[in-house]
Design an enzyme around this catalytic site. Sequence first.
Site, short mmCIF file in Angstrom:
data_model
loop_
_atom_site.label_atom_id
_atom_site.label_comp_id
_atom_site.label_asym_id
_atom_site.label_seq_id
_atom_site.Cartn_x
_atom_site.Cartn_y
_atom_site.Cartn_z
N TYR A 6 37.59 35.58 36.85
CA TYR A 6 38.39 36.81 36.95
C TYR A 6 37.55 38.02 36.50
O TYR A 6 37.40 39.01 37.23
CB TYR A 6 39.66 36.66 36.09
CG TYR A 6 40.38 37.95 35.83
CD1 TYR A 6 40.89 38.70 36.88
CD2 TYR A 6 40.55 38.42 34.53
CE1 TYR A 6 41.54 39.91 36.64
CE2 TYR A 6 41.20 39.61 34.28
CZ TYR A 6 41.70 40.35 35.33
OH TYR A 6 42.34 41.54 35.09
N THR A 13 38.88 45.32 33.57
CA THR A 13 39.41 44.51 32.47
C THR A 13 38.40 44.32 31.35
O THR A 13 37.18 44.29 31.59
CB THR A 13 39.82 43.12 33.01
OG1 THR A 13 40.07 42.24 31.92
CG2 THR A 13 38.72 42.48 33.85
#
Length: 327
Positions: A141, A117
């Site tokens: 995350y 990501t």
Amino acid sequence: MDHVLVTGGAGYVGSHACKALAKAGFVPVTFDNLTTGWAEAVKFGPLVQGDLMDRREIDAAFAQYKPVAVLHFAALSLVGDSMKDPAHYWRVNVGGALNLAEAAVAAGCKKFIFSSTCATYGDQDGVVLDENTVQKPINAYGASKRAIEDILANFEAAFGLEHVIFRYFNVAGADPEGELGEQHRPETHLIPLMLDAVAGRRPALTLFGTDYPTPDGTCVRDYIHVTDLVDAHVLGLRWLLDGKGSRSFNLGTGKGFSVKEVIEQARLVTNREVPMNVGDRRPGDAAALVSGSQRAETELGWEPKHSSMGQMIRDAWAWGQKPEYKG
Ligand code: UDP
């Protein structure tokens, strides 16, 4: 036909990837615990209901299907949740990926594609985010995904696990043929929440902060159509199978949209106002995340074909009108 193991194949990106893989002549074997995925989205190959926290279940899938490669989509992926319960994110994301990588090596399957990501880059004001940008995640995350990137590098050095890392920017839209789309439980993403609000299925959208250092004060993101994103994975798979070795690629368009600009596009596409109000910033959100890389285009030959904001919203809107949609 070659089998490929697709963790998270019942989820939003994973299910679209299975469709693209099947079109490209592979048999996608979905491995998914169905906590956030949907069995009915698994349409293009077998479903193994299993959990990445259980190594024996992963080993059994490798033994049964003998995949030539692994595409690892399964993960917890919500920035906000990751700030509230970081231990859960580390345990599930890192623990699951570690089990999977160990099982792949043990089974002799040494081609691994990993969904990372842009959140691994963190908040870097004015910096062009390319694959060489120093990764400084600002939420759990992103940190968990960054850790998995490190694990893959270590596994390559130790065991020869060749891997392609895709760092996604903001994935949006739905299958243009209408077979698949985005539906999360709970939904937290901007575009589906906004369109649900337009359709009257949910209350007004809350804008998470209007005081960011961006031109209109709302966060800027680089949105990429899910079909373009998964097409890159097919190219990444061929890259690995052709023996081209480990590589990281950003997947974005290089064009940033603020939350307010996305809302304006939704107004134009749907011809309706977006009910909204202004709330506080969401912890963990970077002000701007826009890819500054052409690497996927130049090296993989990838070309985003569907990623105009208009098409992403149109396809998501069309999916939201379908009886299968459970938003
Ligand atoms: N956002 C918002 N309201 C919402 C959901 C999201 O203002 O109800 C904003 C969010 O702060 C971010 C952008 O929309 O700047 C995209 O958020 P999303 O959760 O879709 O993706 P993320 O950037 O977290 O991967």
